[in-house]
Design a protein around this motif. Structure first.
Motif, PDB file in Angstrom:
ATOM      1  N   ASN A 308       0.822  -1.219   0.000  1.00  0.00           N
ATOM      2  CA  ASN A 308       0.000   0.000   0.000  1.00  0.00           C
ATOM      3  C   ASN A 308       0.852   1.264   0.000  1.00  0.00           C
ATOM      4  OD1 ASN A 308      -2.512  -1.431   0.114  1.00  0.00           O
ATOM      5  ND2 ASN A 308      -2.163  -1.773   2.301  1.00  0.00           N
ATOM      6  N   GLY A 309       1.958   1.210  -0.736  1.00  0.00           N
ATOM      7  CA  GLY A 309       2.814   2.373  -0.882  1.00  0.00           C
ATOM      8  C   GLY A 309       3.808   2.589   0.242  1.00  0.00           C
ATOM      9  N   VAL A 310       3.780   1.718   1.259  1.00  0.00           N
ATOM     10  CA  VAL A 310       4.696   1.850   2.403  1.00  0.00           C
ATOM     11  C   VAL A 310       5.790   0.793   2.295  1.00  0.00           C
ATOM     12  CG1 VAL A 310       4.917   1.768   4.910  1.00  0.00           C
ATOM     13  CG2 VAL A 310       2.847   2.730   3.878  1.00  0.00           C
ATOM     14  N   PRO A 311       7.072   1.192   2.287  1.00  0.00           N
ATOM     15  CA  PRO A 311       8.157   0.202   2.240  1.00  0.00           C
ATOM     16  C   PRO A 311       8.314  -0.515   3.575  1.00  0.00           C
ATOM     17  CG  PRO A 311       9.055   2.425   2.296  1.00  0.00           C
ATOM     18  CD  PRO A 311       7.579   2.574   2.201  1.00  0.00           C
ATOM     19  N   TYR A 312       8.627  -1.812   3.497  1.00  0.00           N
ATOM     20  CA  TYR A 312       8.851  -2.654   4.676  1.00  0.00           C
ATOM     21  C   TYR A 312      10.241  -3.269   4.595  1.00  0.00           C
ATOM     22  CZ  TYR A 312       3.918  -2.926   6.237  1.00  0.00           C
ATOM     23  OH  TYR A 312       2.650  -2.648   6.713  1.00  0.00           O
ATOM     24  N   TRP A 313      11.025  -3.109   5.670  1.00  0.00           N
ATOM     25  CA  TRP A 313      12.270  -3.867   5.782  1.00  0.00           C
ATOM     26  C   TRP A 313      11.908  -5.294   6.186  1.00  0.00           C
ATOM     27  CZ3 TRP A 313      16.579  -1.529   4.207  1.00  0.00           C
ATOM     28  CH2 TRP A 313      16.704  -0.146   4.320  1.00  0.00           C
ATOM     29  N   ILE A 314      12.503  -6.295   5.547  1.00  0.00           N
ATOM     30  CA  ILE A 314      12.303  -7.681   5.952  1.00  0.00           C
ATOM     31  C   ILE A 314      13.661  -8.382   6.035  1.00  0.00           C
ATOM     32  CG2 ILE A 314      10.002  -7.795   4.918  1.00  0.00           C
ATOM     33  CD1 ILE A 314      11.274  -9.490   2.645  1.00  0.00           C
ATOM     34  N   ASP A 315      13.666  -9.570   6.625  1.00  0.00           N
ATOM     35  CA  ASP A 315      14.854 -10.429   6.720  1.00  0.00           C
ATOM     36  C   ASP A 315      15.983  -9.751   7.491  1.00  0.00           C
ATOM     37  OD1 ASP A 315      16.797 -12.312   6.541  1.00  0.00           O
ATOM     38  OD2 ASP A 315      16.816 -12.452   4.362  1.00  0.00           O
ATOM     39  N   PHE A 316      15.916  -9.864   8.813  1.00  0.00           N
ATOM     40  CA  PHE A 316      16.929  -9.253   9.678  1.00  0.00           C
ATOM     41  C   PHE A 316      17.938 -10.280  10.175  1.00  0.00           C
ATOM     42  CE2 PHE A 316      13.280  -6.441   9.798  1.00  0.00           C
ATOM     43  CZ  PHE A 316      13.873  -5.197   9.613  1.00  0.00           C
ATOM     44  N   GLY A 317      18.249 -11.240   9.323  1.00  0.00           N
ATOM     45  CA  GLY A 317      19.242 -12.243   9.685  1.00  0.00           C
ATOM     46  C   GLY A 317      20.644 -11.677   9.780  1.00  0.00           C
ATOM     47  N   MET A 318      20.890 -10.577   9.076  1.00  0.00           N
ATOM     48  CA  MET A 318      22.221  -9.962   9.107  1.00  0.00           C
ATOM     49  C   MET A 318      22.087  -8.472   9.402  1.00  0.00           C
ATOM     50  SD  MET A 318      25.155  -9.746   6.149  1.00  0.00           S
ATOM     51  CE  MET A 318      25.040 -11.506   5.848  1.00  0.00           C
ATOM     52  N   ILE A 319      22.605  -8.054  10.544  1.00  0.00           N
ATOM     53  CA  ILE A 319      22.583  -6.635  10.888  1.00  0.00           C
ATOM     54  C   ILE A 319      24.001  -6.185  11.219  1.00  0.00           C
ATOM     55  CG2 ILE A 319      20.213  -6.700  11.780  1.00  0.00           C
ATOM     56  CD1 ILE A 319      21.444  -6.591  14.602  1.00  0.00           C
ATOM     57  N   GLY A 320      24.250  -4.902  11.085  1.00  0.00           N
ATOM     58  CA  GLY A 320      25.551  -4.331  11.421  1.00  0.00           C
ATOM     59  C   GLY A 320      25.406  -3.374  12.585  1.00  0.00           C
ATOM     60  N   ARG A 321      26.458  -3.253  13.346  1.00  0.00           N
ATOM     61  CA  ARG A 321      26.449  -2.308  14.471  1.00  0.00           C
ATOM     62  C   ARG A 321      27.673  -1.410  14.369  1.00  0.00           C
ATOM     63  NH1 ARG A 321      24.304  -7.036  16.717  1.00  0.00           N
ATOM     64  NH2 ARG A 321      22.270  -6.718  17.714  1.00  0.00           N
ATOM     65  N   ILE A 322      27.466  -0.142  14.616  1.00  0.00           N
ATOM     66  CA  ILE A 322      28.556   0.825  14.520  1.00  0.00           C
ATOM     67  C   ILE A 322      28.450   1.790  15.691  1.00  0.00           C
ATOM     68  CG2 ILE A 322      27.249   2.431  13.024  1.00  0.00           C
ATOM     69  CD1 ILE A 322      29.931   2.814  11.485  1.00  0.00           C
TER      70      ILE A 322
END
Length: 563
Positions: A308-322
């Motif tokens: 519905n026009g809203v982007p969704y982040w999916i698949d958080f198997g790999m994240i970075g931290r800084i």
């Protein structure tokens, strides 16, 4: 419950017990279990023959040979290769590019097996959990597969189911792989003239695989992102985790009723603005990096959906931290680059990474000057291409044996992925302007007080230099007198008062010099992450040093002016 002769036995040297398997699952997987036990007995010989077929003992593994070897070893190793392809902090770029070609052709789990896994993990019948459960998977991979379902309360969800034997299989394969890799140990890259320690790489990948085998890791990442990285769900969001249907081997989240960003034409046909969607994605990614310090480390177009026009982040198997210190180091490098300061660039790189015995600082500075020559015409951050800059910094560090932290290389790769997404979705959007604006904003916020103090310091230093010139001639004369004191001796009269004045001049000049040094040292200290801090983020120790140095400078310069 499994008996003592089957999978309840702890795999050798893995430290992990395999999942307990109920009687229903054992019956459903009877053929697979028999094949698995047979395979265990011959797996080491099979793996060694595959390694030997690729002639590893002669020249090591080239990028192509590594990819084809993993393909021959089977789906488990294809998955390992896919993980490796995104780890530029572990492998040279040429290997990562080649491993990106790996594709999985995994047979889906039988519907009754997927249902049995869910029922064993929840202790409930499928009909008690869902009002609808689709046996046809949405997607199938080596570790698990995803199914669409509807909960009793009408919530549309996706339940990811782990393959029953995969965890035990991967852990045992890693044990064998490390033993075989010990024979290869060093992998030569003839194209780049590098060598990598394959055993160390495999051990690091084993840790990553353990996280992928525990679905709670991805679930916790998803919850963290939702709570910390989503500011306005009307602009961009991510799925919600269903805790009561999530554990180590199943993962349930709300269903995103949409499609991935690869369907740009469909976005336009549905009446949505690609520019607005791209703006929301990039602004949120910049927010993740600079404000939260945790970012989606694999943000390709397949991991961003639109509903519905809203982007969704999916698949958080790999994240970075800084960390803030990491960002400070990056900003220091950028500011040094804009100022043409080669030593500043080198200081930033060596502060962020770890040098080795092979690191030659003088040669590193020489190459930093060459590096800076490419940006001699750049006057502000907006004129930089951040992904190219990251690549060149990594190359410079690698050439001089400086090991940069994994979060830096993950961030560079993530920026490159976001750049690719934006180029396809809305090429007119300037990702690097957003990055530079955020960096400028952060720099300005951090340096508002510091810049004022630095300007004051420059004035004090200037006064100190002028004051220092006043007794210069007198000091030279005094040195001459000192060298010739045996001739002058005590017969010289009438010099008591001038010598006393000279002593006072020297005293206040020394005080002014000490004030300048203390001030500059305190300014440098203000850039360090020390506690406690003021409300503006400046270490109290640095602020105290600056105040004392200014007072000392005013006192000493005032005294000199009266002389």
């Amino acid at each position: 419950m499994p008996n003592k002769k089957d999978l309840s036995k702890e795999p050798e040297n893995t430290g992990k017990k395999p999942a307990k398997m109920g009687e229903r699952l054992k019956a459903l997987l009877k053929t697979e279990l028999e094949e698995y036990r047979r395979r265990e007995k011959t797996r080491a010989a099979e793996m060694f023959s595959i390694f030997a077929a690729h002639n590893f003992y002669a020249n090591g593994f080239t990028p192509v040979e590594l990819r084809t070897t993993l393909e021959d070893l089977g789906p488990t190793y294809v998955k390992i290769g896919q993980i490796m392809s995104s780890r530029v902090d572990l492998l040279p770029e040429s290997y990562c590019r080649e491993l990106e070609k790996l594709r999985q052709n995994v047979k889906p789990l039988a519907p009754e097996v997927a249902r049995a896994v869910i029922e064993e993990e929840t202790g409930k019948k499928i009909e008690e959990i869902y009002s609808e459960f689709r046996d046809e998977p949405l997607g199938s991979a080596s570790i698990g597969q995803a199914h669409y379902a509807v909960l009793k309360d009408g919530t549309k969800v996706v339940t990811k189911v782990q393959r029953p034997l995969i965890a035990d299989m991967m852990r045992k394969d890693y044990v064998l792989l490390k033993k075989l890799a010990g024979l290869v140990n060093v992998v030569a890259d003839s194209d780049e003239g590098q060598a990598i320690d394959l055993v160390s790489v495999i051990e690091e990948l084993e840790k990553v695989s353990e996280e992928e085998l525990d679905f709670r890791v991805e679930a916790n990442n998803t919850k963290f992102f939702r709570e910390n990285c989503i500011e306005d769900e009307q602009k961009i969001t991510c799925p919600t985790v269903i805790d009561e249907l999530t554990n180590e081997r199943i993962f349930t989240m709300t269903y995103v009723d949409g499609y991935t960003l690869s369907h740009t034409e469909r976005l336009v046909d549905d009446g949505f603005d690609p520019m607005a969607i791209g703006q929301a994605i990039t602004e949120n990614f910049v927010h993740q990096v600079f404000d939260v310090g945790t970012f989606h480390a694999d943000p390709h177009q397949g991991n961003i959906m639109v509903s519905n026009g809203v982007p969704y982040w999916i698949d958080f198997g790999m994240i970075g931290r800084i960390t803030n210190q990491d960002i400070d180091n990056i900003q220091s490098i950028v500011l040094a680059l804009l100022g043409g300061d080669a030593e500043g660039v080198v200081n930033g790189i060596t502060s962020m990474g770890a040098t080795s015995q092979k690191t030659n600082r003088d040669k590193l500075i020489e190459d930093a000057y060459v590096f800076l020559s490419k940006y001699s015409g750049t006057k502000d951050i907006s004129g930089l291409n951040m992904s190219d800059l990251f690549d060149e910094i990594m190359e410079l560090a690698k050439k001089h044996h400086v090991t940069l932290p994994g979060q830096f290389t993950m961030l560079g790769r993530a920026i490159l992925a976001i750049e690719g997404v934006i180029e396809r979705l809305c090429p007119e959007l300037d990702l690097f302007k957003l990055l530079s604006d955020k960096m400028i904003e952060r720099t300005r916020k951090n340096l508002d007080i510091k810049e004022t103090l630095l300007n004051a310091g420059k004035d004090i230093l200037s006064v100190g230099k002028k004051a220092a010139k006043i007794p210069a001639l007198i000091a030279d004369t005094l040195n001459g007198l000192t060298r010739g004191k045996t001739k002058v001796n005590m017969e010289v009269v009438g010099l008591d008062e001038p010598l006393e004045k000279i002593g006072k001049y020297i005293k206040y000049v020394v005080l002014a010099t000490v004030a300048c040094v203390l001030f500059l040292g305190s300014c440098i200290l203000s850039l360090v992450d020390l506690q406690p801090k003021t409300s503006n983020g400046m270490p109290i120790v640095a602020l105290g040093g600056i105040v004392v140095s200014i007072a000392l400078a005013i006192y000493s310069v005032g005294k000199l002016a009266k002389k």
